[in-house]
Design a protein around this motif. Structure first.
Motif, PDB file in Angstrom:
ATOM      1  N   GLU A  75      32.562  34.183  42.766  1.00 28.80           N
ATOM      2  CA  GLU A  75      34.129  33.853  42.636  1.00 28.80           C
ATOM      3  C   GLU A  75      34.852  35.434  41.947  1.00 28.80           C
ATOM      4  OE1 GLU A  75      33.834  29.054  40.563  1.00 28.80           O
ATOM      5  OE2 GLU A  75      34.461  30.947  38.978  1.00 28.80           O
ATOM      6  N   LEU A  76      34.380  35.955  41.505  1.00 31.91           N
ATOM      7  CA  LEU A  76      34.960  36.966  40.994  1.00 31.91           C
ATOM      8  C   LEU A  76      34.664  38.219  42.187  1.00 31.91           C
ATOM      9  CD1 LEU A  76      35.902  39.322  38.436  1.00 31.91           C
ATOM     10  CD2 LEU A  76      33.136  39.440  38.111  1.00 31.91           C
ATOM     11  N   THR A  77      33.343  38.244  42.962  1.00 33.77           N
ATOM     12  CA  THR A  77      34.131  38.645  43.433  1.00 33.77           C
ATOM     13  C   THR A  77      35.163  38.708  44.640  1.00 33.77           C
ATOM     14  OG1 THR A  77      31.210  39.295  44.116  1.00 33.77           O
ATOM     15  CG2 THR A  77      32.625  39.943  46.500  1.00 33.77           C
ATOM     16  N   ASP A  78      35.184  37.453  44.683  1.00 36.48           N
ATOM     17  CA  ASP A  78      36.240  36.774  45.629  1.00 36.48           C
ATOM     18  C   ASP A  78      37.788  37.300  45.221  1.00 36.48           C
ATOM     19  OD1 ASP A  78      34.539  35.464  47.467  1.00 36.48           O
ATOM     20  OD2 ASP A  78      34.650  33.808  46.521  1.00 36.48           O
ATOM     21  N   ASN A  79      37.625  36.922  44.102  1.00 38.20           N
ATOM     22  CA  ASN A  79      38.854  37.859  43.568  1.00 38.20           C
ATOM     23  C   ASN A  79      39.682  39.082  43.841  1.00 38.20           C
ATOM     24  OD1 ASN A  79      39.626  35.364  42.563  1.00 38.20           O
ATOM     25  ND2 ASN A  79      38.858  35.202  41.267  1.00 38.20           N
ATOM     26  N   ILE A  80      37.576  39.894  43.603  1.00 39.68           N
ATOM     27  CA  ILE A  80      38.214  41.752  44.252  1.00 39.68           C
ATOM     28  C   ILE A  80      38.924  41.639  45.045  1.00 39.68           C
ATOM     29  CG2 ILE A  80      37.064  43.923  43.938  1.00 39.68           C
ATOM     30  CD1 ILE A  80      35.257  42.380  41.451  1.00 39.68           C
ATOM     31  N   LEU A  81      37.774  41.280  46.017  1.00 37.10           N
ATOM     32  CA  LEU A  81      38.285  41.105  48.001  1.00 37.10           C
ATOM     33  C   LEU A  81      39.134  40.526  47.618  1.00 37.10           C
ATOM     34  CD1 LEU A  81      34.755  39.741  49.071  1.00 37.10           C
ATOM     35  CD2 LEU A  81      36.334  42.466  48.961  1.00 37.10           C
ATOM     36  N   ILE A  82      40.140  39.551  47.395  1.00 38.27           N
ATOM     37  CA  ILE A  82      41.571  39.294  48.130  1.00 38.27           C
ATOM     38  C   ILE A  82      42.539  39.888  47.039  1.00 38.27           C
ATOM     39  CG2 ILE A  82      43.735  37.747  47.236  1.00 38.27           C
ATOM     40  CD1 ILE A  82      40.735  35.352  47.475  1.00 38.27           C
ATOM     41  N   GLY A  83      42.444  40.911  45.837  1.00 40.28           N
ATOM     42  CA  GLY A  83      43.783  41.949  45.774  1.00 40.28           C
ATOM     43  C   GLY A  83      43.294  42.548  46.305  1.00 40.28           C
ATOM     44  N   VAL A  84      41.675  43.657  46.682  1.00 42.56           N
ATOM     45  CA  VAL A  84      42.423  44.437  47.536  1.00 42.56           C
ATOM     46  C   VAL A  84      42.484  44.883  48.956  1.00 42.56           C
ATOM     47  CG1 VAL A  84      40.165  46.819  49.069  1.00 42.56           C
ATOM     48  CG2 VAL A  84      40.403  45.598  46.431  1.00 42.56           C
ATOM     49  N   ASP A  85      42.654  43.255  49.472  1.00 40.76           N
ATOM     50  CA  ASP A  85      42.900  42.961  50.575  1.00 40.76           C
ATOM     51  C   ASP A  85      44.831  43.140  50.771  1.00 40.76           C
ATOM     52  OD1 ASP A  85      42.672  42.255  52.955  1.00 40.76           O
ATOM     53  OD2 ASP A  85      43.434  40.497  53.148  1.00 40.76           O
ATOM     54  N   MET A 119      52.883  48.493  38.290  1.00 37.55           N
ATOM     55  CA  MET A 119      51.570  48.026  39.152  1.00 37.55           C
ATOM     56  C   MET A 119      51.393  46.424  37.916  1.00 37.55           C
ATOM     57  SD  MET A 119      47.637  47.978  39.967  1.00 37.55           S
ATOM     58  CE  MET A 119      47.605  49.228  42.050  1.00 37.55           C
ATOM     59  N   LYS A 120      51.491  45.209  38.723  1.00 32.84           N
ATOM     60  CA  LYS A 120      51.002  44.237  38.197  1.00 32.84           C
ATOM     61  C   LYS A 120      50.017  43.434  37.871  1.00 32.84           C
ATOM     62  CE  LYS A 120      53.437  39.467  37.516  1.00 32.84           C
ATOM     63  NZ  LYS A 120      54.399  38.767  38.114  1.00 32.84           N
ATOM     64  N   SER A 121      49.490  43.188  36.593  1.00 36.84           N
ATOM     65  CA  SER A 121      47.800  43.051  36.504  1.00 36.84           C
ATOM     66  C   SER A 121      47.637  41.627  36.362  1.00 36.84           C
ATOM     67  CB  SER A 121      47.314  43.942  35.564  1.00 36.84           C
ATOM     68  OG  SER A 121      47.767  43.670  34.773  1.00 36.84           O
ATOM     69  N   THR A 122      47.050  40.354  36.362  1.00 37.59           N
ATOM     70  CA  THR A 122      46.481  39.676  36.058  1.00 37.59           C
ATOM     71  C   THR A 122      45.178  39.825  34.876  1.00 37.59           C
ATOM     72  OG1 THR A 122      46.975  39.162  38.210  1.00 37.59           O
ATOM     73  CG2 THR A 122      45.949  37.010  37.114  1.00 37.59           C
ATOM     74  N   GLN A 123      45.225  38.849  34.163  1.00 38.98           N
ATOM     75  CA  GLN A 123      44.289  38.542  33.271  1.00 38.98           C
ATOM     76  C   GLN A 123      42.872  37.649  33.473  1.00 38.98           C
ATOM     77  OE1 GLN A 123      44.520  37.782  29.134  1.00 38.98           O
ATOM     78  NE2 GLN A 123      45.381  39.767  29.045  1.00 38.98           N
ATOM     79  N   LEU A 124      41.725  38.150  33.738  1.00 41.31           N
ATOM     80  CA  LEU A 124      40.737  37.258  34.066  1.00 41.31           C
ATOM     81  C   LEU A 124      39.172  37.310  33.105  1.00 41.31           C
ATOM     82  CD1 LEU A 124      39.585  36.126  37.284  1.00 41.31           C
ATOM     83  CD2 LEU A 124      38.356  37.827  37.393  1.00 41.31           C
ATOM     84  N   HIS A 125      39.077  36.001  32.742  1.00 41.67           N
ATOM     85  CA  HIS A 125      38.619  35.732  32.158  1.00 41.67           C
ATOM     86  C   HIS A 125      36.793  35.695  33.051  1.00 41.67           C
ATOM     87  CE1 HIS A 125      41.051  34.914  29.008  1.00 41.67           C
ATOM     88  NE2 HIS A 125      41.759  33.799  30.306  1.00 41.67           N
ATOM     89  N   VAL A 126      35.866  36.749  32.279  1.00 38.58           N
ATOM     90  CA  VAL A 126      34.596  37.043  33.672  1.00 38.58           C
ATOM     91  C   VAL A 126      33.956  36.014  32.914  1.00 38.58           C
ATOM     92  CG1 VAL A 126      33.020  38.559  33.744  1.00 38.58           C
ATOM     93  CG2 VAL A 126      35.631  39.899  33.878  1.00 38.58           C
ATOM     94  N   TYR A 127      34.007  34.814  31.231  1.00 38.31           N
ATOM     95  CA  TYR A 127      33.036  34.433  30.763  1.00 38.31           C
ATOM     96  C   TYR A 127      33.124  33.115  31.426  1.00 38.31           C
ATOM     97  CZ  TYR A 127      36.617  33.109  27.539  1.00 38.31           C
ATOM     98  OH  TYR A 127      37.808  32.364  27.195  1.00 38.31           O
ATOM     99  N   GLN A 128      33.936  32.584  32.308  1.00 36.13           N
ATOM    100  CA  GLN A 128      34.417  31.397  32.522  1.00 36.13           C
ATOM    101  C   GLN A 128      34.219  31.867  34.503  1.00 36.13           C
ATOM    102  OE1 GLN A 128      37.728  30.511  31.713  1.00 36.13           O
ATOM    103  NE2 GLN A 128      37.333  29.874  30.178  1.00 36.13           N
ATOM    104  N   THR A 129      33.671  32.916  35.153  1.00 33.94           N
ATOM    105  CA  THR A 129      33.903  33.157  36.354  1.00 33.94           C
ATOM    106  C   THR A 129      32.178  33.140  36.750  1.00 33.94           C
ATOM    107  OG1 THR A 129      35.919  33.993  36.119  1.00 33.94           O
ATOM    108  CG2 THR A 129      35.190  34.085  38.450  1.00 33.94           C
ATOM    109  N   THR A 130      31.978  32.541  38.349  1.00 31.99           N
ATOM    110  CA  THR A 130      30.390  32.913  38.727  1.00 31.99           C
ATOM    111  C   THR A 130      30.577  34.258  38.940  1.00 31.99           C
ATOM    112  OG1 THR A 130      30.940  32.064  40.849  1.00 31.99           O
ATOM    113  CG2 THR A 130      30.039  30.549  38.569  1.00 31.99           C
ATOM    114  N   PRO A 131      29.537  35.016  39.018  1.00 30.22           N
ATOM    115  CA  PRO A 131      29.523  36.557  40.667  1.00 30.22           C
ATOM    116  C   PRO A 131      30.011  36.401  42.031  1.00 30.22           C
ATOM    117  CG  PRO A 131      27.506  36.265  38.666  1.00 30.22           C
ATOM    118  CD  PRO A 131      28.018  35.007  39.595  1.00 30.22           C
TER     119      PRO A 131
END
Length: 95
Positions: free
Chosen positions: A15-25, A1-13
Motif C-alpha cells: 500500500e505504501l508503494t502504491d501511494n508513492i507511485l500514485i503521487g509520483v505519477d 505544495m500540499k502534503s498528506t500525512q500517511l500513517h505508516v504503522y497502519q500501511t502494508t509495504p
C-alpha cells in the motif's frame, strides 16, 4: 505544495508503494501537461527576436546554436525562423 500525512504503522509495504507511485505519477502528469510541446498542427514559425524572448538568451548564443546544429532553423528568403515545437522539444530533451 500540499502534503498528506500517511500513517505508516497502519500501511502494508504494498500500500505504501502504491501511494508513492500514485503521487509520483500525478506529479509527472502535471509536468508533462504543463511543458508538452505544441501539436504538429501548430507549427508556428518564430522570428529571431521572438525566439530570443522565449529562450531568454542573446542573439549571439542563438546564432551559435544554429551554426552548431543545436537548434534547427529555417530560412525564407533572407530571414531566419525557428519552429516553436523544435524549441520546446529541445528544452524538454536537453540533447
Amino acid at each position: 505544495m500540499k502534503s498528506t500525512q500517511l500513517h505508516v504503522y497502519q500501511t502494508t509495504p504494498e500500500e505504501l508503494t502504491d501511494n508513492i507511485l500514485i503521487g509520483v505519477d500525478s506529479k509527472l502528469q502535471e509536468f508533462f501537461d504543463k511543458y508538452s510541446p505544441p501539436q504538429k498542427d501548430d507549427e508556428e514559425l518564430l522570428t529571431v527576436e521572438e525566439t530570443i524572448k522565449i529562450l531568454k538568451c542573446s542573439k549571439q548564443a542563438l546564432w551559435n546554436w544554429r551554426k552548431n546544429d543545436i537548434l534547427p532553423s529555417y530560412r525564407l528568403g533572407n530571414r531566419v525562423y525557428y519552429k516553436k515545437s523544435d524549441i520546446y522539444l529541445k528544452l524538454i530533451k536537453q540533447e
